[in-house]
Design a protein around this motif. Structure first.
Motif, short mmCIF file in Angstrom:
data_model
loop_
_atom_site.label_atom_id
_atom_site.label_comp_id
_atom_site.label_asym_id
_atom_site.label_seq_id
_atom_site.Cartn_x
_atom_site.Cartn_y
_atom_site.Cartn_z
N SER A 131 38.66 4.31 40.13
CA SER A 131 39.84 4.89 39.53
C SER A 131 39.91 4.55 38.05
CB SER A 131 41.09 4.36 40.22
OG SER A 131 41.09 4.71 41.57
N PHE A 132 40.74 5.29 37.33
CA PHE A 132 40.98 5.02 35.92
C PHE A 132 41.65 3.66 35.78
CE2 PHE A 132 43.37 5.31 31.97
CZ PHE A 132 42.41 5.81 31.10
N VAL A 133 41.14 2.83 34.89
CA VAL A 133 41.66 1.47 34.68
C VAL A 133 42.38 1.45 33.34
CG1 VAL A 133 41.05 -0.96 34.42
CG2 VAL A 133 39.73 0.50 35.99
N PRO A 134 43.67 1.10 33.32
CA PRO A 134 44.40 1.08 32.05
C PRO A 134 43.91 -0.03 31.13
CG PRO A 134 45.77 0.19 33.81
CD PRO A 134 44.51 0.69 34.45
N ALA B 274 44.02 4.54 19.85
CA ALA B 274 44.50 3.71 20.94
C ALA B 274 43.62 3.93 22.17
CB ALA B 274 45.94 4.05 21.27
N THR B 275 43.04 2.85 22.68
CA THR B 275 42.26 2.94 23.90
C THR B 275 43.23 3.00 25.07
OG1 THR B 275 40.47 1.69 22.90
CG2 THR B 275 40.48 1.83 25.30
N LEU B 276 43.17 4.08 25.85
CA LEU B 276 44.07 4.25 26.99
C LEU B 276 43.56 3.53 28.23
CD1 LEU B 276 44.87 8.05 26.58
CD2 LEU B 276 46.19 6.09 25.76
N GLY B 277 42.25 3.47 28.39
CA GLY B 277 41.64 2.83 29.54
C GLY B 277 40.24 3.38 29.73
N TYR B 278 39.68 3.15 30.93
CA TYR B 278 38.30 3.61 31.16
C TYR B 278 38.09 4.01 32.61
CZ TYR B 278 37.40 -0.94 33.32
OH TYR B 278 37.44 -2.05 34.14
N VAL B 279 37.02 4.79 32.80
CA VAL B 279 36.52 5.08 34.14
C VAL B 279 35.13 4.47 34.25
CG1 VAL B 279 37.84 7.18 34.58
CG2 VAL B 279 35.65 7.35 33.44
#
Length: 187
Positions: A81-84, A111-116
């Motif tokens: 899942s997408f990780v904030p 701004a880095t929102l998160g990652y997959v």
């Protein structure tokens, strides 16, 4: 007259080259360093970070961003899942799309929102940013809580250089106007 038209076209083209497209959202494999493509060893996992550069669009802080992420080919698999990026970011999966909500608002860009997490199997692939299935390619500002569109995204390359920026906003043609209504404007 033809010479003037050719010169005008060349000047417009030169201006567009001198002023590259401002990217609203992009994939970065090593933020904030702007690494838009990676060449990992096969059968390893890399993180594809989603970075927003939305502050210049409205001049306001950002409360929420809607988008989706997928892969173009079968050279990799999104394994989780997408990780904030921060504990103050809440991730909501709505209609199979991602909404990142910043409790304290995002005021510093990029701004880095998160990652997959992406499991790379070898070959070439692109990590792509797409419009959210329900919300589209939108973000909400903090003060006014108004929804805005973002348009230009840049995908990340896995084993390949990234593609040029894509325009998610597309053509200004409106679906609610018929061809007959357009023709009647010029009668």
């Amino acid at each position: 007259m033809r010479t003037a038209i050719v010169v005008a076209v060349l000047l417009v083209a030169a201006g567009a080259y001198a002023n590259p497209i401002a990217i609203d959202m992009y994939v970065d494999f090593d933020p904030p360093n702007g690494v838009f493509s990676v060449y990992p060893a096969p059968y390893t996992t890399v993180n594809a970070y989603i970075v927003a550069e939305l502050g210049y669009l409205t001049g306001e802080d950002v409360y929420a961003v809607s988008f989706d992420v997928d892969l173009m080919f079968n050279a990799a698999v999104i394994t989780g899942s997408f990780v904030p990026a921060f504990p103050t970011y809440t991730v909501q999966i709505v209609e199979n799309g991602i909404v990142v909500v910043a409790e304290d608002c995002i005021s510093v860009f990029p701004a880095t929102l998160g990652y997959v997490p992406v499991f790379y199997m070898g070959g070439q692939d692109y990590v792509q940013i797409h419009p959210h299935a329900y919300n589209g390619n939108t973000f909400v500002t903090c003060g006014s809580m108004v929804e805005h569109d973002y348009c230009y995204v840049m995908d990340g390359g896995l084993g390949i250089e990234p593609q040029p920026p894509r325009d998610l906003c597309g053509s200004p043609v409106r679906d609610d106007i018929t061809w007959g209504a357009i023709k009647s404007l010029y009668r």
